[in-house]
Scaffold this active site. Structure first.
Site, mmCIF file in Angstrom:
data_model
loop_
_atom_site.group_PDB
_atom_site.id
_atom_site.type_symbol
_atom_site.label_atom_id
_atom_site.label_comp_id
_atom_site.label_asym_id
_atom_site.label_seq_id
_atom_site.Cartn_x
_atom_site.Cartn_y
_atom_site.Cartn_z
ATOM 1 N N GLU A 37 0.945 -1.361 0.088
ATOM 2 C CA GLU A 37 0.108 0.087 -0.013
ATOM 3 C C GLU A 37 1.013 1.317 -0.034
ATOM 4 O O GLU A 37 2.160 1.243 0.070
ATOM 5 C CB GLU A 37 -0.843 0.173 1.116
ATOM 6 C CG GLU A 37 -2.283 -0.518 1.218
ATOM 7 C CD GLU A 37 -3.129 0.435 0.309
ATOM 8 O OE1 GLU A 37 -2.840 1.372 0.211
ATOM 9 O OE2 GLU A 37 -4.241 -0.049 -0.024
ATOM 10 N N ARG A 95 -7.989 1.476 13.041
ATOM 11 C CA ARG A 95 -6.376 1.802 12.994
ATOM 12 C C ARG A 95 -6.605 2.810 11.634
ATOM 13 O O ARG A 95 -7.718 2.832 10.889
ATOM 14 C CB ARG A 95 -5.720 0.612 12.286
ATOM 15 C CG ARG A 95 -6.227 0.034 11.192
ATOM 16 C CD ARG A 95 -5.248 -0.977 10.462
ATOM 17 N NE ARG A 95 -5.450 -1.981 9.599
ATOM 18 C CZ ARG A 95 -5.661 -1.465 8.157
ATOM 19 N NH1 ARG A 95 -5.536 -0.244 7.833
ATOM 20 N NH2 ARG A 95 -5.966 -2.421 7.411
ATOM 21 N N GLU A 130 -9.935 -5.343 10.337
ATOM 22 C CA GLU A 130 -10.654 -6.298 9.472
ATOM 23 C C GLU A 130 -10.214 -7.660 10.060
ATOM 24 O O GLU A 130 -9.394 -7.879 10.427
ATOM 25 C CB GLU A 130 -10.024 -6.156 7.846
ATOM 26 C CG GLU A 130 -10.257 -4.970 6.998
ATOM 27 C CD GLU A 130 -9.593 -4.932 5.877
ATOM 28 O OE1 GLU A 130 -8.339 -5.079 5.860
ATOM 29 O OE2 GLU A 130 -10.127 -4.844 4.847
ATOM 30 N N ASP A 179 -9.597 1.409 -4.394
ATOM 31 C CA ASP A 179 -8.834 1.377 -3.385
ATOM 32 C C ASP A 179 -7.847 2.698 -3.093
ATOM 33 O O ASP A 179 -8.510 3.786 -3.103
ATOM 34 C CB ASP A 179 -8.013 -0.001 -3.355
ATOM 35 C CG ASP A 179 -7.095 -0.231 -1.829
ATOM 36 O OD1 ASP A 179 -6.866 0.687 -1.288
ATOM 37 O OD2 ASP A 179 -7.032 -1.566 -1.662
HETATM 38 O O1 LIG Z 1 -5.353 -1.862 1.703
HETATM 39 C C1 LIG Z 1 -6.475 -1.134 2.078
HETATM 40 O O2 LIG Z 1 -6.782 -0.001 1.839
HETATM 41 C C2 LIG Z 1 -6.876 -1.975 3.344
HETATM 42 O O3 LIG Z 1 -6.056 -1.775 4.317
HETATM 43 C C3 LIG Z 1 -7.189 -3.370 2.815
HETATM 44 O O4 LIG Z 1 -7.227 -4.241 3.953
HETATM 45 C C4 LIG Z 1 -7.899 -3.822 1.560
HETATM 46 O O5 LIG Z 1 -7.366 -2.944 0.503
HETATM 47 C C5 LIG Z 1 -9.215 -3.740 1.721
HETATM 48 O O6 LIG Z 1 -9.685 -4.848 2.452
HETATM 49 C C6 LIG Z 1 -10.208 -3.615 0.281
HETATM 50 O O7 LIG Z 1 -10.856 -2.564 0.398
HETATM 51 ZN ZN LIG Z 2 -6.077 1.152 0.373
#
Ligand SMILES: O=C(O)[C@H](O)[C@@H](O)[C@H](O)[C@H](O)CO
Ligand SMILES: [Zn+2]
Length: 297
Positions: free
Chosen positions: A18, A99, A119, A202
């Protein structure tokens, strides 16, 4: 359209890569792996990776040197040399299961980031627990709104008058009017609703033509959107399903870097997509990005 080339430049095996951000000064790509709790810095020249272990969700450049990062529910400064972390501010003190998730710095040097409930599986969580915040250069925090499911992609228009934002489970890319002077947002509206096969929006970034690039989690693609017309202009498919975020980098910001996840894939899928969790470089898009803004505090 020029010929698009996709390359896995780093088979990093991120559980959930990420927050990619290009650091011009070091010719490096910074990114995080949220479940593996690390910030990584990939040197595009030496191809070496350095990492710092910390429960991070996003990372950004800092004008005074080093980086800032969101760690748990804290905005922090991260010193890369000695790997030390200093807390600048804490949010969601009453929400023990929350978080931070994605974050990015605005053109005036404020660090925006939103929260979410932890999650239990990818995209499975208690709903409406998150909020969006920003850390001002003087270290005070402002809260914009709550009721967020999964706070995700964010960026600003080239004239700094619009703030773009994604709450993943709304399946929408939203826009707000933005006041750069005060950091205030208003007039929320949707500029694009994802199609079914595009799955979950995302991370996101803007290009030098003011168009938005959105990584589609479970959709295995990044899409280019015109926020003015609400039309999708381009789809670039990747050889992995769980694409999580994107940024421009490289020489003149002419390359796009994409992060993705391995978590949530079964054994069979992992065999089909051995590059899941890697860092991808896309060239030949025919459009450049813009440099990331550094946190001013
Ligand atoms: O990366 C992120 O933004 C979240 O932390 C992740 O857990 C996943 O992308 C999400 O589950 C999908 O929406
Ligand atoms: Zn993300």
């Amino acid at each position: 359209m020029s010929s698009v080339k996709i390359e896995c430049v780093l088979p990093e095996n991120c559980r959930c890569g990420e927050s990619p951000v290009w650091e011009e000064a070091s010719n490096s790509l910074l990114f995080v792996d949220i479940p593996a709790k690390k910030v990584c810095r990939w040197d595009s020249l030496s191809k070496g990776v350095q990492q710092v272990t910390v429960a991070v969700s996003s990372v950004a450049l800092r004008q005074s040197g080093g980086y800032v990062a969101t760690i748990g529910t804290k905005f922090c400064a991260l010193n890369w040399e000695d790997q030390s972390v200093a807390v600048l501010a804490t949010v969601d003190k009453d929400k023990k299961n929350n978080r931070f998730n994605d974050g990015k710095v605005d053109p005036a040097g404020r660090y925006f980031a939103g929260t979410m409930a932890e999650e239990t599986a990818p995209a499975v969580l208690e709903r409406h627990q998150g909020s969006l915040y920003s850390l001002f250069p003087d270290h005070h925090v402002e809260k914009y709104f709550d009721q967020v499911d999964i706070s995700n992609g964010l960026d600003w228009s080239l004239d700094h008058k619009i703030f773009y934002y994604i709450d993943s489970l709304s399946y929408s890319v939203d826009a707000f009017d933005y006041d750069l002077q005060t950091g205030k947002i208003s007039n929320r509206r949707s500029v694009y609703k994802l199609e079914k096969e595009e799955q979950i929006p995302d991370g996101m970034c803007i290009d030098a033509e003011g168009k938005l690039w959105v990584a589609c989690y479970n959709g295995g693609r990044v899409i280019r959107l015109d926020p003015e017309t609400g039309k999708r202009l381009q789809t670039v498919k990747l050889p992995v399903d769980k694409t999580t975020s994107c940024c421009f980098g490289g020489k003149d910001y002419s390359e796009m870097y994409v992060t993705c996840a391995r978590d949530g894939m079964d054994v069979e899928k992992l065999l089909q997509q051995p590059q899941a969790g890697g860092i991808f470089k896309i060239t030949g898009l025919g459009v450049k990005g813009i440099p990331p803004y550094p946190y001013a505090g």
